[in-house]
Design a protein around this motif. Sequence first.
Motif, PDB file in Angstrom:
ATOM      1  N   LEU A   1     -22.974   4.554  10.774  1.00  0.00           N
ATOM      2  CA  LEU A   1     -23.656   4.714   9.652  1.00  0.00           C
ATOM      3  C   LEU A   1     -22.884   5.407   9.269  1.00  0.00           C
ATOM      4  N   VAL A   2     -22.699   6.407  10.009  1.00  0.00           N
ATOM      5  CA  VAL A   2     -21.948   7.724   8.885  1.00  0.00           C
ATOM      6  C   VAL A   2     -20.397   7.386   8.694  1.00  0.00           C
ATOM      7  N   VAL A   3     -20.070   6.863   9.679  1.00  0.00           N
ATOM      8  CA  VAL A   3     -18.505   6.400   9.500  1.00  0.00           C
ATOM      9  C   VAL A   3     -18.301   6.188   7.721  1.00  0.00           C
ATOM     10  N   PRO A   4     -19.018   4.724   7.888  1.00  0.00           N
ATOM     11  CA  PRO A   4     -18.236   4.053   6.512  1.00  0.00           C
ATOM     12  C   PRO A   4     -19.219   4.415   5.215  1.00  0.00           C
ATOM     13  N   ALA A   5     -20.238   4.866   5.365  1.00  0.00           N
ATOM     14  CA  ALA A   5     -20.633   6.387   4.992  1.00  0.00           C
ATOM     15  C   ALA A   5     -19.770   7.467   4.193  1.00  0.00           C
ATOM     16  N   ALA A   6     -19.267   8.008   5.219  1.00  0.00           N
ATOM     17  CA  ALA A   6     -18.962   9.186   4.630  1.00  0.00           C
ATOM     18  C   ALA A   6     -16.541   8.686   3.897  1.00  0.00           C
ATOM     19  N   THR A   7     -16.919   7.407   4.194  1.00  0.00           N
ATOM     20  CA  THR A   7     -15.186   6.999   4.157  1.00  0.00           C
ATOM     21  C   THR A   7     -15.326   6.070   2.576  1.00  0.00           C
ATOM     22  N   ALA A   8     -16.718   5.952   2.109  1.00  0.00           N
ATOM     23  CA  ALA A   8     -17.486   5.839   1.034  1.00  0.00           C
ATOM     24  C   ALA A   8     -17.160   7.004   0.430  1.00  0.00           C
ATOM     25  N   VAL A   9     -17.477   8.032   0.466  1.00  0.00           N
ATOM     26  CA  VAL A   9     -17.569   9.137  -0.510  1.00  0.00           C
ATOM     27  C   VAL A   9     -16.732   9.525  -1.194  1.00  0.00           C
ATOM     28  N   LEU A  10     -16.017   9.445  -0.069  1.00  0.00           N
ATOM     29  CA  LEU A  10     -14.108  10.258  -0.165  1.00  0.00           C
ATOM     30  C   LEU A  10     -13.197   9.026  -0.907  1.00  0.00           C
ATOM     31  N   VAL A  11     -13.433   7.828  -0.701  1.00  0.00           N
ATOM     32  CA  VAL A  11     -13.331   6.362  -1.635  1.00  0.00           C
ATOM     33  C   VAL A  11     -13.594   6.283  -3.171  1.00  0.00           C
ATOM     34  N   PHE A  12     -14.735   6.701  -3.168  1.00  0.00           N
ATOM     35  CA  PHE A  12     -15.874   7.328  -4.626  1.00  0.00           C
ATOM     36  C   PHE A  12     -15.171   8.583  -5.495  1.00  0.00           C
ATOM     37  N   TYR A  13     -14.950   9.737  -4.653  1.00  0.00           N
ATOM     38  CA  TYR A  13     -14.024  10.523  -5.506  1.00  0.00           C
ATOM     39  C   TYR A  13     -12.371  10.975  -5.832  1.00  0.00           C
ATOM     40  N   PHE A  14     -12.039   9.851  -4.799  1.00  0.00           N
ATOM     41  CA  PHE A  14     -10.486   9.727  -4.358  1.00  0.00           C
ATOM     42  C   PHE A  14     -10.293   8.440  -5.295  1.00  0.00           C
ATOM     43  N   HIS A  15     -10.747   7.760  -5.749  1.00  0.00           N
ATOM     44  CA  HIS A  15      -9.873   6.579  -5.633  1.00  0.00           C
ATOM     45  C   HIS A  15      -8.969   6.854  -6.230  1.00  0.00           C
ATOM     46  N   PRO A  16      -8.441   6.769  -7.799  1.00  0.00           N
ATOM     47  CA  PRO A  16      -7.601   6.964  -8.038  1.00  0.00           C
ATOM     48  C   PRO A  16      -5.687   6.956  -7.603  1.00  0.00           C
ATOM     49  N   THR A  17      -5.706   8.167  -6.077  1.00  0.00           N
ATOM     50  CA  THR A  17      -5.112   8.176  -5.527  1.00  0.00           C
ATOM     51  C   THR A  17      -5.035   6.863  -4.516  1.00  0.00           C
ATOM     52  N   ILE A  18      -6.244   6.876  -4.096  1.00  0.00           N
ATOM     53  CA  ILE A  18      -6.297   5.609  -2.816  1.00  0.00           C
ATOM     54  C   ILE A  18      -6.088   4.518  -3.762  1.00  0.00           C
ATOM     55  N   GLY A  19      -6.818   4.021  -5.227  1.00  0.00           N
ATOM     56  CA  GLY A  19      -5.908   3.073  -5.209  1.00  0.00           C
ATOM     57  C   GLY A  19      -4.696   2.570  -5.415  1.00  0.00           C
ATOM     58  N   ARG A  20      -3.748   3.474  -5.657  1.00  0.00           N
ATOM     59  CA  ARG A  20      -2.784   3.600  -6.137  1.00  0.00           C
ATOM     60  C   ARG A  20      -1.520   3.228  -4.943  1.00  0.00           C
ATOM     61  N   MET A  21      -2.065   3.434  -3.895  1.00  0.00           N
ATOM     62  CA  MET A  21      -1.877   2.840  -2.062  1.00  0.00           C
ATOM     63  C   MET A  21      -2.806   1.473  -2.045  1.00  0.00           C
ATOM     64  N   GLU A  22      -2.762   0.736  -2.904  1.00  0.00           N
ATOM     65  CA  GLU A  22      -2.910  -0.965  -2.644  1.00  0.00           C
ATOM     66  C   GLU A  22      -1.831  -1.613  -1.011  1.00  0.00           C
ATOM     67  N   LYS A  23      -0.542  -1.489  -1.359  1.00  0.00           N
ATOM     68  CA  LYS A  23       0.267  -1.996  -0.387  1.00  0.00           C
ATOM     69  C   LYS A  23      -0.374  -1.549   1.335  1.00  0.00           C
ATOM     70  N   GLN A  24      -0.307  -0.167   1.301  1.00  0.00           N
ATOM     71  CA  GLN A  24      -0.890   0.304   2.281  1.00  0.00           C
ATOM     72  C   GLN A  24      -2.339   0.156   2.578  1.00  0.00           C
ATOM     73  N   ILE A  25      -3.013   0.208   1.328  1.00  0.00           N
ATOM     74  CA  ILE A  25      -4.753  -0.450   2.545  1.00  0.00           C
ATOM     75  C   ILE A  25      -4.679  -2.001   2.529  1.00  0.00           C
ATOM     76  N   MET A  26      -3.973  -2.283   1.991  1.00  0.00           N
ATOM     77  CA  MET A  26      -3.658  -4.211   2.942  1.00  0.00           C
ATOM     78  C   MET A  26      -2.696  -4.208   4.338  1.00  0.00           C
ATOM     79  N   VAL A  27      -2.256  -3.477   4.204  1.00  0.00           N
ATOM     80  CA  VAL A  27      -1.825  -2.946   5.742  1.00  0.00           C
ATOM     81  C   VAL A  27      -3.145  -2.875   6.814  1.00  0.00           C
ATOM     82  N   LEU A  28      -4.002  -1.618   6.348  1.00  0.00           N
ATOM     83  CA  LEU A  28      -4.872  -0.793   7.147  1.00  0.00           C
ATOM     84  C   LEU A  28      -5.978  -2.050   7.413  1.00  0.00           C
ATOM     85  N   ASP A  29      -5.827  -2.815   6.440  1.00  0.00           N
ATOM     86  CA  ASP A  29      -6.743  -4.015   6.277  1.00  0.00           C
ATOM     87  C   ASP A  29      -6.510  -5.294   7.385  1.00  0.00           C
ATOM     88  N   ALA A  30      -5.350  -5.162   7.246  1.00  0.00           N
ATOM     89  CA  ALA A  30      -4.692  -5.839   8.231  1.00  0.00           C
ATOM     90  C   ALA A  30      -4.374  -5.272   9.849  1.00  0.00           C
TER      91      ALA A  30
END
Length: 206
Positions: free
Chosen positions: A68-97
């Motif tokens: 429970l802690v891992v996804p919750a902490a991940t959500a908080v990080l994405v929520f506050y740093f989404h401009p940076t993370i959102g620009r990493m669309e290709k990297q996110i797709m790779v991570l999703d794979a």
Amino acid sequence: MSDTLLLILDLAGIAVFAATGALVGVRKELDLFGVMVLALITGLGGGVLRDVLIGAVPPAALDDWRYLVVPAATAVLVFYFHPTIGRMEKQIMVLDAIGLSLFCVTGAVKADDAGLNILAASVLGLLTGVGGGMMRDVAAGRVPVIFRGELYATPAFAGALMASVIAHENYASAWYGLAAAVCLVWRLAALARGWTAPIAPGADRG
């Protein structure tokens, strides 16, 4: 596969999937709670379904605080740093794979440990990989990615099938890397080359 390695792979996959779920929530302009819910659904949904179906209750996601802690902490990080993370669309797709390849293998192994046959374990490995994403998309009002023609479920099933055979025949744990690699390479190749699943003749993909 050792319990420690299985746990590490599980948590890594959960973190990756939770990040994709959180990004969907941010782009839907949800508040922090909504983003966290989508992250939890995406990261844990497939595993919870698998555990319920094999009778492993309570599911690991509810029995171990780290799940429970891992996804919750991940959500908080994405929520506050989404401009940076959102620009990493290709990297996110790779991570999703990568997350998909990890989940289809760990899901199949857990199903085999529960005594299921190879085919059933493969199906549950597939469900572990795609279940959370399906729940996320439905909750976010989107058509699930596996129904949009993308080669997503097929690579996951291939990896899960290989993992099920490896587990059933008690081959060395190193072979699980090959099962994950089959899913990962196939998914990445589909993304890079635009491969899609066939549709009915005469139908319009839209």
